[in-house]
Write a protein that holds these residues in place. Structure first.
Motif, PDB file in Angstrom:
ATOM      1  N   SER A  72      56.508 104.681   1.299  1.00 44.12           N
ATOM      2  CA  SER A  72      56.326 103.679   2.344  1.00 44.12           C
ATOM      3  C   SER A  72      55.147 102.786   1.972  1.00 44.12           C
ATOM      4  O   SER A  72      54.395 103.082   1.044  1.00 44.12           O
ATOM      5  N   GLY A 126      56.586  98.871  17.152  1.00 41.40           N
ATOM      6  CA  GLY A 126      57.083  99.949  16.301  1.00 41.40           C
ATOM      7  C   GLY A 126      56.615  99.728  14.885  1.00 41.40           C
ATOM      8  O   GLY A 126      56.212  98.621  14.515  1.00 41.40           O
ATOM      9  N   LYS A 127      56.645 100.805  14.100  1.00 37.90           N
ATOM     10  CA  LYS A 127      56.224 100.695  12.706  1.00 37.90           C
ATOM     11  C   LYS A 127      57.167  99.779  11.941  1.00 37.90           C
ATOM     12  O   LYS A 127      58.294  99.543  12.381  1.00 37.90           O
ATOM     13  N   CYS A 141      61.366 100.166  11.474  1.00 39.59           N
ATOM     14  CA  CYS A 141      61.949 100.957  12.556  1.00 39.59           C
ATOM     15  C   CYS A 141      63.133 100.242  13.184  1.00 39.59           C
ATOM     16  O   CYS A 141      63.701 100.727  14.141  1.00 39.59           O
ATOM     17  N   LYS A 192      63.234  96.797  14.166  1.00 37.94           N
ATOM     18  CA  LYS A 192      62.956  95.694  15.086  1.00 37.94           C
ATOM     19  C   LYS A 192      63.763  94.460  14.722  1.00 37.94           C
ATOM     20  O   LYS A 192      64.430  93.849  15.554  1.00 37.94           O
ATOM     21  N   HIS A 221      53.323  93.828  16.206  1.00 33.97           N
ATOM     22  CA  HIS A 221      52.562  95.063  16.095  1.00 33.97           C
ATOM     23  C   HIS A 221      51.141  94.870  16.607  1.00 33.97           C
ATOM     24  O   HIS A 221      50.318  95.758  16.503  1.00 33.97           O
ATOM     25  N   LYS A 275      58.755 101.053  22.872  1.00 32.41           N
ATOM     26  CA  LYS A 275      58.368 101.485  21.526  1.00 32.41           C
ATOM     27  C   LYS A 275      59.612 101.931  20.757  1.00 32.41           C
ATOM     28  O   LYS A 275      60.398 102.724  21.250  1.00 32.41           O
ATOM     29  N   LEU A 276      59.781 101.382  19.602  1.00 28.22           N
ATOM     30  CA  LEU A 276      60.949 101.704  18.772  1.00 28.22           C
ATOM     31  C   LEU A 276      60.566 102.733  17.725  1.00 28.22           C
ATOM     32  O   LEU A 276      59.438 102.766  17.273  1.00 28.22           O
ATOM     33  N   GLY A 277      61.533 103.526  17.329  1.00 27.48           N
ATOM     34  CA  GLY A 277      61.337 104.423  16.183  1.00 27.48           C
ATOM     35  C   GLY A 277      60.501 105.644  16.483  1.00 27.48           C
ATOM     36  O   GLY A 277      59.947 105.829  17.532  1.00 27.48           O
TER      37      GLY A 277
END
Lengths: 499, 364
Positions: free
Chosen positions: A166, A319-320, A323, A325, A483, A497-499
């Motif tokens: 990552s 979200g990171k 994820c 978005k 973010h 919040k996603l992920g």
């Protein structure tokens, strides 16, 4: 004589380029890109250089290792090489190579560009160890293990390639590279800018940890005043190639106008007024996403995602990175395929929209992208860019022209800008043009994909003010992807919040 | 009515005001490209030499011709045989057929009754010098000698240069038009269409070109158009890949997505966004495509399956050079001309690439 605890002393450093772009149009005199910069870094200290894009902060950092080929220098950069000071600017390329990597390490904003995509990380670190240290045989393997464990990637991942990692892990590998030879100074050029908030903090902690362990000094280049004041012993504020303020408490107690402007820009988020009147949760939602799933190959990107957005709301999505978005936004815009689930817009299922209906649906749903440099076609005039959607939706040319000129004026541009090309505008102006294009059709729902994160702080606040004006004036519904939690907090009434 | 008129006036006025801005934006781009090109000395010089050669060759008839540029015959007035065919009777001769100005009788007649202004070389590409053996070496009359039919080599080369360059331009225009359009379309639509089209192109490129060319040229009467058609069959794929790659890159840009979201049709996006933004890279390939086109034409002529026998072509001179090794001037002059032109074009191509591509500045 200089004190021994100074690691790097920059004296009257000026950097210039001898090409047509840096000459004054009238006089022909070469302009300095960085002008008479003075600062020094003491042992185990963290110094930050803060500034907006074009302020010369990165160039200053690159000059220390002479990494910019065509730059020319005046002044001195004295480096404490085990007790005796040497001027890095007067070294030959060969002598400098001994300093680079072993005495002064460097990490960059985009780690993927600094890693060889075809080599495992173990091989790459080994190469660096053999180059910069005297270790041999098994010692090298031990060192690799030590480094990988230290930066928190883990020795078991030694056979991974950069693409397996990552963004945060890649940056950790870069840090491992830079501390291979226990350098005295680490130059970090926006090392966290490309990362999301959580990872950002991890990386900062790691740099701090490395600093404590090896007693190195850190020169931190960033545009984020907040971050700088959190980690550094001293902050240098740069504007247009000059140092305009130095001090520890720039954030709390700015002295110059420019620093005040920067600090105010940070605070603007707290003062934004967004009205959420008329949010009626009992009525039918404007956008209703039910059990949305999207896969790419074997990878599940969105799994049974549900979201209802009501009229006049402003919903934040955080979200990171990675994820889903952007995938979500594309699915809503009906430009990406979905695997299962339904998206209702204004009561209509997007699956059933085709032909003419699709056109009128497009009109009601627009998007603003993150990067204003890639979102405007470089070969089209601003007027054509904004009017494109109007013309495609059947407005006549007279009406279109008037609308576009009106929009330009409302958005702080002038009617003459109609005929200019995007290259003639700054990032903030380009983002205004991109927003004007999206708003021109008066959509019911506006999607915003990190609309401010590619911009400088002072420009960010302008764009935020503009967006809240639009929200209040047109009673538009926003879906905000970012973010930046402060931004979300001030612009949105709800966060997902996603992920 | 009044309102709309006002509006039109207002708009026009505004257009006028802003046209300078547009110009400056446009010209600043082309200016900087031109400036970059000029700074690449070798390319700039090559462009000058190439332009001069090309322009001079365009006026071949005035430089190398077997008839006078201009003549005066007492009692009959002025004539310009370069532009028009005259019969001898037109200016007082005896035969009603087209005048042969190399006939000693005609020459004497003209010089006795007036005067004639001749071009530098008194032969065109098909005029035969009967006074010498064939082929012959260099002389004052035939500065590069004559070929095995007694035709002046210099004149033939001059006409051949013109034909080659014009032919190459035509071929490049036609084939790059097809190639760029299809390439950009496949790149933009991607997916299945792209997949199948690319397989088709691969098979097409796998065909043995020479054999197909030989068969095709045997089917058609050799002429400018049939050659153009046959060579286009195989050269359109050369730019396809570049155009496709560029379009693939551009299609993922945010502004293309934005246009889709705005409701633009695919065709519109293709022509307004993808094409203009892919073109820069493609343009830098054009000089090299010209090199290829001249090369193919020369090769076909050399093999004797190109232009009809008797027409001026570099390939034909080279072929004669091969057949008459005892007269090295033939092969030598053909070689110097073809390699000269190709080298000039390659230098120009390098310069264009350098001027357009900002990233290659360092390794000049």
């Amino acid at each position: 004589m200089m004190k021994d605890d100074v690691v790097l002393k920059v004296e009257n450093l000026s950097v210039f380029f001898d090409d047509e772009f840096s000459r004054d149009n009238v006089t022909g005199v070469i302009k300095n890109t960085v002008e008479s910069v003075n600062f020094d870094i003491k042992k185990a200290q963290t110094i930050s250089i803060v500034g907006e894009s074009g302020s010369g902060k990165t160039l200053t950092a690159l000059s220390i290792l002479r990494l910019k080929d065509n730059a020319k220098f005046n002044g001195k950069i004295l480096f404490n090489n085990d007790g005796d000071f040497i001027d890095l600017l007067s070294l030959s390329e060969k002598e400098l190579e001994k300093i680079r990597g072993s005495k002064i390490g460097m990490i960059f904003q985009e780690p993927m560009l600094s890693l060889n995509p075809l080599m495992t990380i173990e091989k790459q670190i080994k190469e660096s160890i053999l180059l910069h240290t005297d270790l041999k045989g098994e010692q090298v393997d031990l060192k690799v293990k030590e480094l990988l464990d230290f930066v928190g990637v883990g020795y078991e991942r030694k056979n991974d390639y950069p693409f397996n990692l990552s963004g945060g892990q890649r940056q950790r590998i870069m840090i491992a590279f830079s501390i291979v030879a226990n350098p005295d100074l680490l130059i970090a050029d926006e090392p966290t800018t490309a990362l999301d908030t959580d990872t950002q903090n991890d990386i900062l902690d790691l740099i701090k940890k490395a600093q404590q362990k090896f007693g190195m000094s850190v020169l931190f280049i960033t545009h984020d005043l907040n971050l700088a004041s959190r980690i550094s012993d001293n902050i240098i504020v740069m504007e247009n190639g000059k140092i305009i303020e130095t001090g520890k408490d720039v954030l709390k107690n700015p002295k110059t106008d420019y620093s005040k402007k920067l600090v105010n820009a940070l605070n603007v988020l707290d003062n934004v007024v967004c009205s959420f009147d008329g949010v009626d949760k009992s009525s039918e939602p404007l956008l209703d996403i039910k059990n949305l799933s999207v896969c790419r190959g074997d990878k599940v990107i969105l799994n049974n995602f549900n979201l209802s957005v009501y009229k006049n709301e402003s919903v934040g999505i955080v979200g990171k990175s990675g994820c889903g978005k952007t995938t979500l936004l594309k699915a809503i815009l009906k430009v990406a395929d979905i695997d299962s689930g339904d998206i209702f817009f204004d009561g209509v299922n997007l699956k059933n929209i085709k032909g003419d209906l699709l056109k009128s649906f497009r009109k009601n749903l627009q998007i603003v992208f993150q990067d204003p440099f890639s979102s405007l076609s470089p070969r089209m005039r601003v007027g054509d860019i904004i009017s494109e959607g109007l013309i495609a939706n059947g407005f006549d040319s007279k009406c279109t022209y008037n609308t576009v000129v009106g929009l330009l004026k409302d958005f702080g541009l002038s009617a003459d800008d109609y005929f200019k090309y995007p290259v003639q505008f700054s990032g903030g102006q380009r983002q205004r043009i991109a927003i004007a294009r999206a708003v021109a059709l008066q959509p019911k729902l506006l999607l915003l994909d990190e609309p401010t994160s590619a911009l400088d702080i002072s420009v960010q606040s302008d764009i935020i003010n503009l967006l809240s004006d639009i929200k209040n004036k047109f009673k538009m519904t926003f879906v905000f992807v970012s973010h930046d939690l402060r931004l979300i907090k001030s612009m949105c009434n709800r966060v997902i919040k996603l992920g | 009515m009044v309102f709309s008129l006002k509006n039109i006036l207002f708009k026009n006025k505004n257009n006028l005001n802003s046209s300078d801005v547009v110009k400056s934006a446009h010209s600043s781009y082309f200016k900087s490209v031109w400036k970059n090109f000029k700074s690449f000395r070798r390319a700039y010089l090559s462009l000058w030499i190439f332009s001069i050669i090309f322009i001079v060759s365009l006026f071949s008839e005035f430089i190398a011709n077997d008839r006078p540029l201009f003549m005066y015959v007492r009692g009959y007035g002025f004539f310009a045989p370069v532009f028009k065919d005259y019969s001898e009777t037109d200016f007082g001769g005896e035969l009603p057929t087209a005048a042969d100005y190399n006939d000693p009788w005609v020459r004497n007649y003209i010089s006795d009754n007036g005067f004639a202004v001749w071009p530098l070389i008194k032969f065109d590409y098909k005029a035969i010098n009967y006074d010498v053996e064939n082929p012959s070496g260099a002389s004052l009359v035939n500065i590069l000698g004559t070929d095995d039919h007694g035709r002046d080599v210099f004149a033939r080369l001059l006409y051949a240069i013109r034909f080659s360059i014009l032919f190459a331009f035509s071929l490049v225009i036609v084939s790059s038009f097809i190639g760029i359009l299809l390439g950009v379309a496949t790149g933009y639509f991607a997916g299945k269409f792209d997949l199948w089209f690319q397989r088709f192109v691969e098979v097409w490129n796998g065909l043995p070109q020479m054999f197909v060319l030989i068969i095709a040229m045997a089917m058609f009467a050799p002429s400018f158009w049939s050659l153009l058609f046959v060579l286009t069959l195989f050269s359109w794929t050369s730019l396809l890949g570049v155009a496709r790659a560029e379009a693939l890159k551009v299609r993922n840009q945010d502004y293309v997505l934005a246009s889709r979201v705005l409701g633009l049709s695919n065709i519109r996006i293709l022509f307004k966004h993808i094409l203009p933004n892919s073109l820069t890279a493609v343009i830098s390939y054009l000089p090299f495509a010209l090199v290829g086109a001249i090369g193919s034409l020369t090769a076909l002529d050399f093999l004797g399956i190109g232009m009809p026998a008797g027409s001026a072509s570099i390939g034909d001179i080279l072929k004669q050079g091969k057949e008459n090794l005892e007269h090295p001037l033939l092969a030598l002059s053909g070689f110097v001309v073809i390699s000269g032109i190709l080298v000039l074009l390659i230098f120009i191509g390098e310069g264009v690439r350098y001027a357009i591509d900002t990233s290659s500045k360092k390794n000049k």
